[in-house]
Design an enzyme around this catalytic site. Structure first.
Site, short mmCIF file in Angstrom:
data_model
loop_
_atom_site.label_atom_id
_atom_site.label_comp_id
_atom_site.label_asym_id
_atom_site.label_seq_id
_atom_site.Cartn_x
_atom_site.Cartn_y
_atom_site.Cartn_z
N ASP A 98 -0.98 4.90 5.95
CA ASP A 98 0.07 4.34 6.81
C ASP A 98 0.72 5.27 7.38
OD1 ASP A 98 -1.58 2.38 5.62
OD2 ASP A 98 -0.03 0.75 5.37
N LYS A 126 -0.14 -1.63 12.80
CA LYS A 126 0.46 -2.04 11.90
C LYS A 126 2.11 -2.63 12.30
CE LYS A 126 2.57 -1.17 7.10
NZ LYS A 126 2.42 -0.37 5.94
N LYS A 157 -2.28 -5.30 10.98
CA LYS A 157 -1.75 -5.35 9.77
C LYS A 157 0.06 -6.01 9.94
CE LYS A 157 -0.13 -3.23 5.47
NZ LYS A 157 -0.31 -2.16 4.51
#
Lengths: 288, 334
Positions: B153, B234, B270
């Site tokens: 991430d 995300k 996400k």
């Protein structure tokens, strides 16, 4: 000159310090002792009960962590606020109970005095129910009472103000928070009491008041795994049995309904406070 | 690294001017319309069996996250155990999708989830601010992948993005993407992410929408991340408020839908941060189904970054099974 329009009060629930309507949007008709229409009260659903439990749980750390002295002061403040709205409560008790104004005045006075009486207990109950225990070893052994947690209270059907105050005050004075299901027959004074509580420095969520059908809401509270105790004072015998069975699932403390009619004017003693306290015992080695 | 692109967008990324022309050529977002659509979809009532399925789906999509300075190996192991078996008393509860930790705890997490199918994600690139040099970011990514992380991430450089230096953001994402593939290799065979069946670690690009100021910027950043090679986009780090919101997720879902139509490549989404209740999670699932389509209702293409959400999902699941409201006393503290 035209007649002035009546400004009627909307009776809502009291959850987390706010006055929401029931999420179900339902209401039911409340009548006076004589059968006259008084108002439409909110009819709480199981989801309102769920929200009220969440609010009570959220308020618990702060309220149980407050000093006993502070809790006593706040209860005394509730009594002060109630005194200031005495006339309104007398009128509501007259309507709900069908008693004469003089008698209603005595009942409201008794409710105010009851709050003051319990306020005084806040920092004394520990001395009565706690103890220094003699043990067979070199230890100080001390027991002290601690609040049970979130308590569901089924308010008595009779005594719309005095009965209600007499079941709420002993629960909260020791640091519990509560979800009260008001008297089904006479719920209006409970919502007016909520207005008093909301302006008495009582943190939101310590007392949550639901109006509606006890038989509909109580089983959800009795089965709720995040409720630690239930006071069945207002339950019918059949409802009390159902609730007690559900309450067994997470070993809730249960205060059974009284065998006969209760005279709320009688000195209540410490029983109701003791019913919702746990005992913490500490073993402390003597010396260093 | 620009030359590694095989998408129809290769020419877009040749210069900052061309990137800027492309991103600013995207249609603007109608803020009121996006808010209203997200709010409208949030009113869908999902009950009984549909709710039961949604809860299990959501549990399987959770990236169970702990990103605190006070994280210890013990805490990470406890969280991993929970991700593998969210409710020890009920084996019918599915595992979470992944655990998400800081790079130094990846090895601990990989060991703890070994053989369970739960993946290990690691934040990298100077999380959460992203304020460091490219070398440091690439090195951090490589270390996390070498330690066994199957998902990375990364945070974008919001400063560069807001200053209009899109090429810098693009190149950083591309460089980190390259590092995800490079360092993986041999480590990945016995790693927890082996189930993925491919060598490179998946790259999730954190846009930190709370700092992007406008919905137009969210759309641009989404496209930029997708063109640069991100496998997931995300919303947030969880360290900035507002974190994930429904309208922002809606815009990102629209972006992945449109990107898939143009390239055939499906990018995941996400939302992370601030999703705490089952009700919230189900709102996101409705949004996914109605925007990107049912293909995205899959842990490979949609994740929920959360920590406290899992307990609420478990409590709702228990409520549906037993008929009584569950209490937090009966679930782990984490």
């Amino acid at each position: 000159m035209s007649e002035r329009l009546v400004v009627r009060k909307t009776y809502k629930l009291f959850v987390g310090g706010a006055f929401p309507r029931s999420e179900s949007g339902r209401s039911y008709v409340v009548t006076s002792a004589k059968g006259d229409f008084l108002a439409n009260a909110a009819r709480a659903s199981r989801k309102d009960a769920r929200d009220a439990v969440a609010a009570a749980r959220k308020a618990f750390p702060g309220w149980s962590g407050a000093t006993a002295y502070n809790r006593g002061q706040i209860l005394y403040r509730v009594a002060e606020m109630l005194e200031g709205r005495r006339a309104q409560f007398v009128a509501e008790v007259v309507q709900a109970d069908g008693v004469a104004a003089k008698k209603a005045g005595e009942l409201v006075d008794a409710a105010i005095d009851r709050l003051v009486w319990y306020a005084g207990w806040s920092d004394k109950i520990g001395a009565v129910l706690g103890s220094a225990n003699p043990v067979a070893g070199p230890y100080f052994n001390l027991s002290s009472p601690e609040p049970t947690g979130v308590v569901a209270v089924l308010a008595p059907p009779m005594g719309p103000l005095l009965g209600l105050v007499s079941v709420i005050a002993p629960v909260i004075v020791t640091g519990n928070t509560c979800v009260v299901v008001a008297s089904e027959r006479a719920p209006l004074p409970s919502i007016t009491l909520a207005e008093v509580l909301a302006t008495s420095d009582l943190p939101g969520g310590v007392v949550n008041i639901l109006t509606g059908h006890q038989a509909e809401i109580a089983p959800w509270l009795a089965g709720h795994m995040d409720v630690n105790a239930i006071d069945l004072t207002g339950a019918t015998p059949e409802l009390a049995v159902t609730c007690e069975e559900s309450a067994a699932e997470n070993l809730k403390r249960v205060l059974r309904p009284p065998a006969g009619p209760v005279d709320w004017l009688v000195d209540p003693g410490t029983e109701r406070m003791a019913a919702f306290l746990e005992t913490k015992t500490v073993w402390h080695p003597i010396g260093t | 690294m620009v030359s590694t692109l095989t998408t129809p967008f290769a020419e877009v990324a040749t210069s900052n001017a061309s990137l800027r022309a492309f991103l600013h050529g995207l249609p603007g977002v109608d803020r009121v319309g996006a808010d209203a659509r997200a709010a409208m979809l949030a009113t869908r009532s999902i009950k009984t069996t549909a709710k039961g399925q949604a809860i299990d789906l959501a549990i399987g999509m959770v990236d169970l996250t702990t990103l605190e300075g006070a994280d210890t190996p013990g805490k990470v192991r406890a969280m991993c155990a929970k991700a593998v078996r969210p409710d020890p008393a009920d084996p019918s509860v599915p595992s979470a999708a992944a655990v998400c930790v800081y790079p130094d705890l990846v090895a601990t997490a990989v060991q703890a989830v070994e053989g369970s199918g739960v993946k290990v994600a690691s934040v990298a690139t100077a999380f959460p601010s992203g304020r460091s040099s490219l070398e440091v970011k690439v090195a951090e990514t490589a270390l996390a992948v070498a330690a066994g992380a199957s998902e990375i991430d990364m945070v974008i450089d919001r400063g560069a993005f807001l200053a209009g230096d899109y090429l810098k953001v693009f190149e950083e994402i591309a460089a980190v993407k390259a590092a995800c593939g490079r360092a993986g290799g041999a480590q990945r065979e016995n790693g927890a992410g082996g189930a993925q069946g491919e060598q490179a670690a998946h790259l999730k690009v954190i846009l930190e929408t709370g700092e992007l100021a406008t919905y137009d910027n969210v759309r641009r950043a989404s496209w930029l991340a997708m063109i640069a090679g991100g496998d997931f986009i995300k919303t947030s780090t969880g360290k900035v408020s507002p974190a994930a919101t429904l309208p922002v997720t809606l815009i990102m879902l629209e972006a992945v839908r449109d990107f898939a139509r143009r390239t055939g490549r499906k990018i995941g989404v996400k939302p992370a941060g601030g999703i705490r209740t089952t009700k919230d999670a189900i709102k996101y699932l409705v949004l996914v189904n109605e925007t990107a389509g049912p293909d995205w209702l899959d842990p490979d293409l949609f994740r929920l970054g959360a920590s406290s959400l899992l307990n609420d999902l478990l409590m709702q699941r228990q409520k549906m099974a037993t008929g009584r409201y569950a209490g937090p006393d009966y679930f782990t503290l984490d």
